[in-house]
Design an enzyme around this catalytic site. Structure first.
Site, mmCIF file in Angstrom:
data_model
loop_
_atom_site.group_PDB
_atom_site.id
_atom_site.type_symbol
_atom_site.label_atom_id
_atom_site.label_comp_id
_atom_site.label_asym_id
_atom_site.label_seq_id
_atom_site.Cartn_x
_atom_site.Cartn_y
_atom_site.Cartn_z
ATOM 1 N N SER A 133 -32.445 8.931 -37.034
ATOM 2 C CA SER A 133 -31.490 7.955 -37.564
ATOM 3 C C SER A 133 -32.184 6.668 -37.987
ATOM 4 O O SER A 133 -33.291 6.346 -37.544
ATOM 5 C CB SER A 133 -30.423 7.647 -36.508
HETATM 6 N N1 SAH Z 1 -31.429 10.768 -31.911
HETATM 7 C C1 SAH Z 1 -32.177 11.650 -32.754
HETATM 8 C C2 SAH Z 1 -31.482 11.938 -34.045
HETATM 9 C C3 SAH Z 1 -30.863 13.233 -33.967
HETATM 10 S S1 SAH Z 1 -29.952 13.756 -35.374
HETATM 11 C C4 SAH Z 1 -33.589 11.140 -32.993
HETATM 12 O O1 SAH Z 1 -33.933 10.040 -32.566
HETATM 13 O O2 SAH Z 1 -34.355 11.869 -33.609
HETATM 14 C C5 SAH Z 1 -28.597 14.481 -34.516
HETATM 15 C C6 SAH Z 1 -28.924 15.639 -33.624
HETATM 16 O O3 SAH Z 1 -27.711 16.042 -33.002
HETATM 17 C C7 SAH Z 1 -29.459 16.867 -34.349
HETATM 18 O O4 SAH Z 1 -30.715 17.173 -33.841
HETATM 19 C C8 SAH Z 1 -28.434 17.941 -34.038
HETATM 20 O O5 SAH Z 1 -28.995 19.225 -33.853
HETATM 21 C C9 SAH Z 1 -27.829 17.424 -32.748
HETATM 22 N N2 SAH Z 1 -26.517 17.977 -32.404
HETATM 23 C C10 SAH Z 1 -25.444 18.218 -33.196
HETATM 24 N N3 SAH Z 1 -24.447 18.756 -32.470
HETATM 25 C C11 SAH Z 1 -24.905 18.823 -31.183
HETATM 26 C C12 SAH Z 1 -24.341 19.291 -29.965
HETATM 27 N N4 SAH Z 1 -23.123 19.815 -29.874
HETATM 28 N N5 SAH Z 1 -25.091 19.212 -28.852
HETATM 29 C C13 SAH Z 1 -26.353 18.704 -28.875
HETATM 30 N N6 SAH Z 1 -26.923 18.266 -29.993
HETATM 31 C C14 SAH Z 1 -26.201 18.325 -31.146
#
Ligand code: SAH
Length: 303
Positions: A133
């Site tokens: 993000s």
């Molecule tokens: N905070 C992260 C950004 C992640 S993007 C960073 O610093 O890199 C959002 C993430 O949420 C993705 O990797 C996606 O796979 C995850 N995601 C989506 N739905 C989810 C769920 N039900 N449980 C766990 N992760 C989920």
């Protein structure tokens, strides 16, 4: 005359070409290493002289032209300070949030081809269609968690963990989990995609080697929609993916005095709005909103 071996050539016949190896010493061409020399024009029938020094010089020139600036500043605190200054211009003022961004090297979490953009205020691909993000959005969400009602101001000189026990949904590459680690007594971070869970684990292992006091960050492979009951309740919950509703498990696992911040799709149009949910000390819930955002979708199940 010193001979290298059973050669049939002699120094008294300098114009004759060597017929076979090894050569006599006086026939071995020397190439000075100080500075490049123009290569001799190849003569008919002669083999081109190999000039390893010239190749090395060329390689060095190519390296200077093409290499990414790793070590030329990305490892430096100054690059992260510039990012912190931009966050301050964007309205982030909480000292612990700013401090976390100054500490965690974002370039360690992105692919080599993207390191040049690691400190720009932009989301970047991390594989499997997901993104790390934008720093300004992550910082704004973390600040919202830090200033929830009832959190005392940090006392001077004491370690302050304003996020208490924190649940993160969507570990991704682990960058935000590392930031949260600096502000929390414990972070539980859940990822539904196994390969990203493993990537976050590897990234945090690398980071751990650089930090003398490693925060308590636990990575869980699973469906974040059911939260993580074994370590509940959570003082703070932050979601990096947005769905049409807040899962009931998150609400159930939010401690009294706790705050949840998550993107939530609006009923009409599907645009996402940052939603804040406070559980007041008497147990009641209070909703508020903090502007439009764009996050990847919250999905159920694991892959
Ligand atoms: N905070 C992260 C950004 C992640 S993007 C960073 O610093 O890199 C959002 C993430 O949420 C993705 O990797 C996606 O796979 C995850 N995601 C989506 N739905 C989810 C769920 N039900 N449980 C766990 N992760 C989920």
């Amino acid at each position: 005359m010193a001979r290298l071996g059973g050669d049939t050539m002699s120094a008294s016949q300098p114009d004759r070409k060597p017929r076979r190896f090894p050569l006599q010493l006086d026939q071995v061409a020397t190439v000075k290493s100080a500075g490049p020399r123009p290569a001799p024009a190849p003569q008919a029938g002669s083999r081109e002289l190999l000039r390893p020094q010239a190749h090395l010089q060329q390689a060095e020139q190519d390296r200077r032209r093409h290499s990414t600036p790793q070590g030329v500043g990305l490892d430096s605190i100054h690059v992260r300070r510039r990012m912190v200054e931009r966050l301050m211009l964007d309205g982030i003022s909480h000292p612990h949030v700013l401090d976390a961004f100054a500490r965690v090297p974002r370039h360690l979490f992105v692919d080599t081809a993207l390191v040049n953009q690691a400190y720009e205020d932009t989301s970047l691909p991390i594989g499997l269609g997901q993104t790390i993000s934008k720093p300004s959005v992550v910082a704004a969400m973390m600040q919202l968690l830090c200033v929830r009602p009832g959190v005392p101001a940090p006392a001077a000189g004491t370690p302050h963990r304003p996020l208490g026990v924190c649940l993160e949904i969507g570990s991704g590459c682990g960058y935000q989990a590392a930031l949260l680690g600096h502000l929390s007594r414990r972070v539980v971070s859940i990822e539904r995609l196994r390969d990203l869970h493993l990537k976050a684990r590897a990234n945090l292992d690398t980071l751990r080697q650089h930090l003398p006091e490693w925060p308590d960050v636990r990575l869980v492979y699973g469906d974040g929609m059911i939260g993580h009951a074994p370590l509940a309740p959570y003082d703070t919950i932050i979601a990096a993916a947005g769905g049409a509703a807040l899962p009931q498990a998150w609400i159930d696992q939010l401690a009294p005095g706790g705050r949840l911040v998550a993107p939530l799709e609006e009923a009409r149009g599907g645009t996402q709005v940052l939603t804040i949910l406070d559980r007041l000390p008497d147990g009641s819930l209070q909703h508020s909103r903090a502007g439009a955002v764009l996050f990847v979708p919250l999905k159920s199940g694991t892959t």
